[in-house]
Design a protein around this motif. Structure first.
Motif, PDB file in Angstrom:
ATOM      1  N   LEU A 104       0.850  -1.198   0.000  1.00 29.62           N
ATOM      2  CA  LEU A 104       0.000   0.000   0.000  1.00 29.62           C
ATOM      3  C   LEU A 104       0.876   1.235   0.000  1.00 29.62           C
ATOM      4  O   LEU A 104       1.788   1.362   0.820  1.00 29.62           O
ATOM      5  CB  LEU A 104      -0.899  -0.007   1.239  1.00 29.62           C
ATOM      6  CG  LEU A 104      -1.725   1.258   1.492  1.00 29.62           C
ATOM      7  CD1 LEU A 104      -2.776   1.442   0.408  1.00 29.62           C
ATOM      8  CD2 LEU A 104      -2.380   1.197   2.877  1.00 29.62           C
ATOM      9  N   CYS A 105       0.594   2.154  -0.900  1.00 30.27           N
ATOM     10  CA  CYS A 105       1.416   3.363  -1.026  1.00 30.27           C
ATOM     11  C   CYS A 105       0.647   4.618  -0.609  1.00 30.27           C
ATOM     12  O   CYS A 105      -0.555   4.741  -0.856  1.00 30.27           O
ATOM     13  CB  CYS A 105       1.879   3.518  -2.476  1.00 30.27           C
ATOM     14  SG  CYS A 105       3.156   4.779  -2.692  1.00 30.27           S
ATOM     15  N   SER A 106       1.362   5.512   0.045  1.00 31.26           N
ATOM     16  CA  SER A 106       0.827   6.845   0.314  1.00 31.26           C
ATOM     17  C   SER A 106       2.016   7.774   0.573  1.00 31.26           C
ATOM     18  O   SER A 106       3.173   7.338   0.548  1.00 31.26           O
ATOM     19  CB  SER A 106      -0.131   6.841   1.509  1.00 31.26           C
ATOM     20  OG  SER A 106      -0.897   8.039   1.511  1.00 31.26           O
ATOM     21  N   GLY A 118       7.610  10.533  -1.002  1.00 27.05           N
ATOM     22  CA  GLY A 118       7.502  11.976  -0.794  1.00 27.05           C
ATOM     23  C   GLY A 118       6.312  12.614  -1.478  1.00 27.05           C
ATOM     24  O   GLY A 118       5.820  13.644  -1.035  1.00 27.05           O
ATOM     25  N   GLY A 119       5.850  12.004  -2.572  1.00 24.70           N
ATOM     26  CA  GLY A 119       4.724  12.589  -3.301  1.00 24.70           C
ATOM     27  C   GLY A 119       3.859  11.523  -3.949  1.00 24.70           C
ATOM     28  O   GLY A 119       4.294  10.375  -4.141  1.00 24.70           O
ATOM     29  N   TYR A 120       2.634  11.911  -4.293  1.00 24.75           N
ATOM     30  CA  TYR A 120       1.701  10.957  -4.895  1.00 24.75           C
ATOM     31  C   TYR A 120       2.165  10.501  -6.274  1.00 24.75           C
ATOM     32  O   TYR A 120       1.851   9.389  -6.712  1.00 24.75           O
ATOM     33  CB  TYR A 120       0.299  11.571  -4.994  1.00 24.75           C
ATOM     34  CG  TYR A 120      -0.370  11.733  -3.654  1.00 24.75           C
ATOM     35  CD1 TYR A 120      -0.679  10.637  -2.853  1.00 24.75           C
ATOM     36  CD2 TYR A 120      -0.703  12.997  -3.179  1.00 24.75           C
ATOM     37  CE1 TYR A 120      -1.288  10.787  -1.623  1.00 24.75           C
ATOM     38  CE2 TYR A 120      -1.318  13.162  -1.941  1.00 24.75           C
ATOM     39  CZ  TYR A 120      -1.603  12.056  -1.171  1.00 24.75           C
ATOM     40  OH  TYR A 120      -2.196  12.207   0.052  1.00 24.75           O
ATOM     41  N   THR A 177      -5.689   7.779  -0.436  1.00 28.75           N
ATOM     42  CA  THR A 177      -5.885   9.139   0.072  1.00 28.75           C
ATOM     43  C   THR A 177      -7.347   9.476  -0.228  1.00 28.75           C
ATOM     44  O   THR A 177      -8.154   8.581  -0.520  1.00 28.75           O
ATOM     45  CB  THR A 177      -4.909  10.157  -0.553  1.00 28.75           C
ATOM     46  OG1 THR A 177      -5.063  11.426   0.119  1.00 28.75           O
ATOM     47  CG2 THR A 177      -5.140  10.343  -2.044  1.00 28.75           C
ATOM     48  N   ASP A 178      -7.728  10.762  -0.195  1.00 28.57           N
ATOM     49  CA  ASP A 178      -9.108  11.143  -0.505  1.00 28.57           C
ATOM     50  C   ASP A 178      -9.456  10.737  -1.936  1.00 28.57           C
ATOM     51  O   ASP A 178      -8.635  10.886  -2.853  1.00 28.57           O
ATOM     52  CB  ASP A 178      -9.298  12.663  -0.380  1.00 28.57           C
ATOM     53  CG  ASP A 178      -9.132  13.151   1.046  1.00 28.57           C
ATOM     54  OD1 ASP A 178      -8.919  12.316   1.952  1.00 28.57           O
ATOM     55  OD2 ASP A 178      -9.200  14.371   1.254  1.00 28.57           O
ATOM     56  N   TYR A 205      -5.936  12.527 -10.162  1.00 32.35           N
ATOM     57  CA  TYR A 205      -4.778  11.903 -10.809  1.00 32.35           C
ATOM     58  C   TYR A 205      -5.211  10.944 -11.916  1.00 32.35           C
ATOM     59  O   TYR A 205      -4.648  10.931 -13.006  1.00 32.35           O
ATOM     60  CB  TYR A 205      -3.944  11.147  -9.772  1.00 32.35           C
ATOM     61  CG  TYR A 205      -2.996  12.029  -8.998  1.00 32.35           C
ATOM     62  CD1 TYR A 205      -1.875  12.579  -9.610  1.00 32.35           C
ATOM     63  CD2 TYR A 205      -3.217  12.321  -7.663  1.00 32.35           C
ATOM     64  CE1 TYR A 205      -0.998  13.397  -8.913  1.00 32.35           C
ATOM     65  CE2 TYR A 205      -2.347  13.137  -6.943  1.00 32.35           C
ATOM     66  CZ  TYR A 205      -1.239  13.674  -7.575  1.00 32.35           C
ATOM     67  OH  TYR A 205      -0.376  14.489  -6.883  1.00 32.35           O
ATOM     68  N   ALA A 206      -6.223  10.132 -11.624  1.00 28.10           N
ATOM     69  CA  ALA A 206      -6.681   9.156 -12.620  1.00 28.10           C
ATOM     70  C   ALA A 206      -7.250   9.830 -13.861  1.00 28.10           C
ATOM     71  O   ALA A 206      -7.230   9.253 -14.953  1.00 28.10           O
ATOM     72  CB  ALA A 206      -7.731   8.238 -12.003  1.00 28.10           C
TER      73      ALA A 206
END
Length: 276
Positions: free
Chosen positions: A148-150, A174-176, A193-194, A201-202
């Motif tokens: 899982l990434c965040s 550090g960033g999305y 995230t939200d 982004y998508a």
């Protein structure tokens, strides 16, 4: 006679100097005097608040901010957008650097101790973004044993790790954008995230068709417009602008424009609760 003329000229010069000083002060602050206004937004969230290489701004929050400013009496050309990183939003408001902040700014009690809010104008939920062809993750517990990434320090990731999928392998960057690269390259299995941020982004042209939102409601995030504590007049005016934005169809138009390409199933516009 000459003395009177000199005095009059000096007085006129003083008035001009004071006027110029006042105008200059207004243009550099969040003040709504002098026909200018400064508004805080995010610069790095596609779909919400993004500064493009050519210096223009786009996103749902930008559209909302522009609409509200117009209802307050400012044309788009009179708005100065100022970057409002999450950790600096309260300071920008309290110091008068901005008139208000529209920056995926979730309303909560801790923040309300320092600033006031108008709205909310949007209801987001914490969600997961996965690859379009990955059907193995349909609920939070499916993240156990998966990567899982965040972003570093994200409360969203901790929420999953501590409450929902304790065996998830949490990867923090550090960033999305780094998470998205990892997701595309199969170095990670999901990004959290939200859902509004994920949809932004998508929906980017270079990402369309690659990712999908799982559609989970892991938390409620009511986005509000932050303003200086005690400014009830501005709060009332912004709330009226937000209501009008929903009633005249602009809110729906902004949602479709910024999130539509991600097939984002947004919530209806929330009821305004702040200031009531």
């Amino acid at each position: 006679m000459k003395l009177q003329k000199a005095s009059a000229a000096a007085a006129a010069a003083l008035v001009l100097a004071l006027t110029a000083t006042a105008c200059g002060g207004d243009s550099d602050s969040g003040s709504d005097g002098g026909g200018k206004i400064t508004v805080g937004i995010k610069y790095d969230q596609p779909g919400l608040g993004l500064k493009t290489p050519d210096g223009t701004f786009s996103g749902f929050d930008v559209d909302v901010a522009t609409y509200v400013a117009k209802e307050l009496g400012y044309d788009a050309k009179d708005i100065t957008f100022k970057q409002a990183p999450s950790a600096e939003r309260e300071n920008l408001i309290k110091n008068g650097d901005v008139k208000f902040v529209v920056a995926s700014y979730s309303i909560n009690d801790k923040r309300k101790a320092e600033v006031d809010f108008a709205g909310p104008y949007f209801l987001a939920h914490q969600d997961l973004l996965v690859r379009t062809d990955d059907n193995s993750i349909t609920k939070a517990t499916d993240l156990n044993k998966k990567k899982l990434c965040s972003v570093t320090g994200s409360t969203s990731a901790q929420n999953v790790k501590e409450k929902l999928a304790p065996e998830a392998d949490l990867q923090e960057f550090g960033g999305y954008s780094e998470c998205l690269t990892g997701l595309e390259n199969k170095a990670v299995d999901a990004l959290t995230t939200d859902n509004s941020i994920l949809a932004g982004y998508a929906a980017q042209k270079e990402h369309q068709g690659k990712f999908k939102l799982v559609g989970l409601n892991l938390s409620n995030e009511n986005y509000g417009i932050g303003l200086k504590k005690g400014d009830k007049d501005l709060q009332t005016k912004i709330n009226a602008a937000l209501k009008k934005m929903v009633d005249d169809g602009s809110w729906d138009k902004f949602v479709q424009k910024n999130f539509g390409p991600a097939n984002y199933k947004n919530e209806p516009a929330p009821q305004i609760t702040e200031g009531s």
